[in-house]
Design a protein around this motif. Structure first.
Motif, short mmCIF file in Angstrom:
data_model
loop_
_atom_site.label_atom_id
_atom_site.label_comp_id
_atom_site.label_asym_id
_atom_site.label_seq_id
_atom_site.Cartn_x
_atom_site.Cartn_y
_atom_site.Cartn_z
N THR A 4 0.84 -1.21 0.00
CA THR A 4 0.00 0.00 0.00
C THR A 4 0.87 1.25 0.00
O THR A 4 1.79 1.37 0.81
N GLN A 63 0.80 5.17 0.58
CA GLN A 63 0.03 6.31 1.10
C GLN A 63 0.54 7.56 0.40
O GLN A 63 1.62 8.06 0.69
N TYR A 80 -0.16 10.56 0.60
CA TYR A 80 0.08 11.80 1.36
C TYR A 80 1.53 11.92 1.77
O TYR A 80 1.96 12.93 2.25
N VAL A 138 -3.63 4.63 -1.72
CA VAL A 138 -4.58 5.34 -0.84
C VAL A 138 -3.96 6.71 -0.57
O VAL A 138 -2.77 6.91 -0.83
N ALA A 191 -4.30 7.53 6.12
CA ALA A 191 -5.29 7.76 7.18
C ALA A 191 -4.72 8.34 8.47
O ALA A 191 -5.47 8.56 9.41
N TYR A 212 -14.20 -2.65 1.09
CA TYR A 212 -13.45 -3.17 2.24
C TYR A 212 -14.49 -3.40 3.34
O TYR A 212 -15.10 -2.44 3.81
C1 LIG Z 1 -10.40 0.58 0.22
C2 LIG Z 1 -9.59 1.47 1.11
C3 LIG Z 1 -8.48 0.96 1.76
C4 LIG Z 1 -7.72 1.78 2.61
N1 LIG Z 1 -6.57 1.31 3.18
C5 LIG Z 1 -5.75 2.15 3.85
C6 LIG Z 1 -4.47 1.74 4.31
O1 LIG Z 1 -4.03 0.61 4.15
N2 LIG Z 1 -3.71 2.66 4.96
C7 LIG Z 1 -4.12 3.95 5.17
O2 LIG Z 1 -3.36 4.77 5.73
N3 LIG Z 1 -5.33 4.34 4.77
C8 LIG Z 1 -6.15 3.50 4.11
N4 LIG Z 1 -7.36 3.93 3.67
C9 LIG Z 1 -7.87 5.28 4.06
C10 LIG Z 1 -7.33 6.34 3.11
O3 LIG Z 1 -5.94 6.44 3.28
C11 LIG Z 1 -7.93 7.73 3.39
O4 LIG Z 1 -7.71 8.09 4.72
C12 LIG Z 1 -9.41 7.84 3.12
O5 LIG Z 1 -9.83 7.00 2.09
C13 LIG Z 1 -9.73 9.29 2.72
O6 LIG Z 1 -9.05 9.64 1.54
P1 LIG Z 1 -9.81 9.68 0.12
O7 LIG Z 1 -8.85 9.54 -0.98
O8 LIG Z 1 -10.86 8.65 0.19
O9 LIG Z 1 -10.60 11.06 0.12
P2 LIG Z 1 -10.26 12.59 0.19
O10 LIG Z 1 -11.34 13.15 1.06
O11 LIG Z 1 -10.09 13.18 -1.15
O12 LIG Z 1 -8.90 12.74 0.93
C14 LIG Z 1 -8.73 12.85 2.32
C15 LIG Z 1 -7.28 12.51 2.54
O13 LIG Z 1 -6.44 13.52 1.95
C16 LIG Z 1 -5.27 13.71 2.73
N5 LIG Z 1 -5.27 15.07 3.26
C17 LIG Z 1 -6.33 15.74 3.82
N6 LIG Z 1 -5.96 16.98 4.23
C18 LIG Z 1 -4.64 17.09 3.93
C19 LIG Z 1 -3.68 18.12 4.15
N7 LIG Z 1 -4.02 19.28 4.74
N8 LIG Z 1 -2.42 17.91 3.75
C20 LIG Z 1 -2.05 16.75 3.15
N9 LIG Z 1 -2.92 15.73 2.91
C21 LIG Z 1 -4.19 15.90 3.30
C22 LIG Z 1 -5.36 12.68 3.87
O14 LIG Z 1 -4.71 11.52 3.44
C23 LIG Z 1 -6.86 12.45 4.01
O15 LIG Z 1 -7.17 11.18 4.56
C24 LIG Z 1 -8.12 3.13 2.82
C25 LIG Z 1 -9.25 3.63 2.16
C26 LIG Z 1 -9.97 2.83 1.31
C27 LIG Z 1 -11.16 3.41 0.62
#
Ligand SMILES: Cc1cc2nc3c(=O)[nH]c(=O)nc-3n(C[C@H](O)[C@H](O)[C@H](O)COP(=O)(O)OP(=O)(O)OC[C@H]3O[C@@H](n4cnc5c(N)ncnc54)[C@H](O)[C@@H]3O)c2cc1C
Length: 389
Positions: A210, A212, A214, A241, A244, A344
């Protein structure tokens, strides 16, 4: 261009009562104060052993979790499967690292892998690597710090467990996703997962790391992974992703006085996420892609990239995925259009999935963000149904 606006499709598996329950849940989650109080109360209740399942089970647990066991998720898996939305059963027991919990997590993850092989509605298995060793050893090993003999043995046992899981997935030809967690462990996981891909991804992508996005270093990591995959002749399984743990990472970096590994703002995270999607599709012969996001723009972009590259919508090398209980408007509309989609679906005993639920609740508190969107869609569908009766 695909549209995610059709709420009839989005909520097709919910009857009126369930839709109302979702509305009330997201209304509650929209209140920052209530969520903060709820998180504090839940953590405190857990510590002193107060029973809280009566409050959690019919509400937030029911909405975001498939059930307590693999078997009890069958109803959800079938319901989603009938709409061509697949499931990925995620054993969401977090933060338990004693020997018994580690062995239990290993046995349970093996069961989920075997279940994928039997169940056409479940395309991937998944696990969190931190379930298989203590955080102390993982952190030290990830930073290349000196380990004592006992720690060395623990690290070897950890690597062996990861190998057992990936090998079983390979034997059964069931792809397996390895989640990413805190930045502090990831170096070690990257190293171990490259080894696994070299061993098991020679013909198909079985093992997925995975990324990340960010993290400021992940786009370069993706490019380097492609080079490695070419040199060593394996397929790179990339689960993308955004990440999180942003606030935790920033706090840790500031407390321990190192540069934050996270992009400075949302725009740069988004830009790198989308660049990574483009890069994966450009190199689809070598990189198989799992797009884990609720971001509509990124999902639309991926549908466009698929089309531009002349690939089939259901190309088996590409999957879209959202979390169970969130962004059904994306999942169900993509599935109707013929894309590969999987939810998921976390499962596990209530007490153990609470950290996962608290993360979901906290992530959903912003009325401007996800919750606002979910609420708006639910209200639109409630109105639509009212008008059509
Ligand atoms: C199927 C699935 C599997 C996942 N597995 C994992 C995993 O293994 N590990 C993990 O860490 N997460 C995982 N996640 C969660 C994912 O990382 C995000 O936290 C969550 O999906 C929100 O991001 P988005 O792309 O959906 O939406 P959006 O709302 O577009 O993005 C929100 C995300 O943007 C980023 N962000 C927000 N504000 C800022 C800022 N000020 N500066 C920099 N970046 C910012 C953060 O990552 C935040 O979570 C998973 C999500 C899904 C849907």
């Amino acid at each position: 261009m695909i549209s995610f606006e059709n709420t009839e499709i989005a909520f097709r598996i919910k009857n009126n009562t369930e839709l109302k329950q979702s509305y009330l849940l997201f209304k509650t989650l929209a209140s920052n104060t209530l969520v903060k109080a709820g998180s504090v109360f839940t953590n405190a209740a857990l510590k002193v052993g107060l029973p809280i399942s009566w409050a959690v089970k019919p509400t937030i647990y029911k909405h975001f979790v498939g059930g307590e066991t693999i078997e009890s998720c069958t109803k959800v898996v079938n319901l989603l499967g009938d709409c061509n939305v697949k499931s990925i059963l995620d054993y969401s027991v977090e933060g338990h690292h004693d020997a018994a919990s580690i062995e239990n997590a290993l046995a349970e993850t093996l069961r989920t892998i075997e279940n994928v092989a039997k169940e056409p509605n479940i395309p991937y298995a998944v696990f969190k690597p931190t379930a298989f060793a203590t955080s102390e050893v993982l952190e030290k090993a990830a930073q290349n710090l000196q380990l004592d003999n006992h720690e060395k043995l623990e690290l070897e046992a950890f690597k062996h467990r990861i190998d057992i899981l990936c090998k079983r997935a390979f034997e059964l030809n069931t792809p397996i996703l390895i989640d990413a967690e805190d930045f502090v462990y990831q170096n070690l996981f990257d190293e171990v997962l490259f080894e696994m891909m070299e061993k098991y991804n020679t013909k198909a992508a079985i093992v997925y790391n995975t990324l990340q996005m960010y993290r400021t270093d992940r786009f370069d990591f993706l490019k380097n992974s492609l080079e490695k995959a070419k040199t060593k002749n394996f397929i790179f399984g990339a689960k993308l992703v955004r990440g999180a743990y942003m606030e935790k990472e920033r706090e840790r970096a500031s407390k321990l006085n190192y540069a934050s590994p996270i992009h400075p703002d949302k725009e740069s995270t988004d830009k790198h996420y989308d660049k990574a999607l483009e890069f994966c599709i450009e190199n689809i012969d070598r990189i198989h892609l799992f797009n884990g996001t609720h971001n509509e723009k990124s999902c639309i972009l991926l549908t466009q990239l698929i089309e531009q590259k002349g690939l089939a919508k259901n190309d088996p090398r590409i999957y879209f995925s959202q979390l169970y209980g969130m962004s059904d408007h994306i999942s169900f509309n993509l599935a109707v259009e013929g894309y590969n989609v999987a939810k998921y679906v976390p499962y596990g005993p209530i007490k153990h999935v609470l950290p996962y639920l608290i993360r979901r609740a906290e992530e959903n508190t912003s009325v401007k963000g996800q919750t606002g969107r979910e609420l708006n869609l639910i209200m639109r569908e409630m109105n639509r149904r009212k008008k059509s009766t």
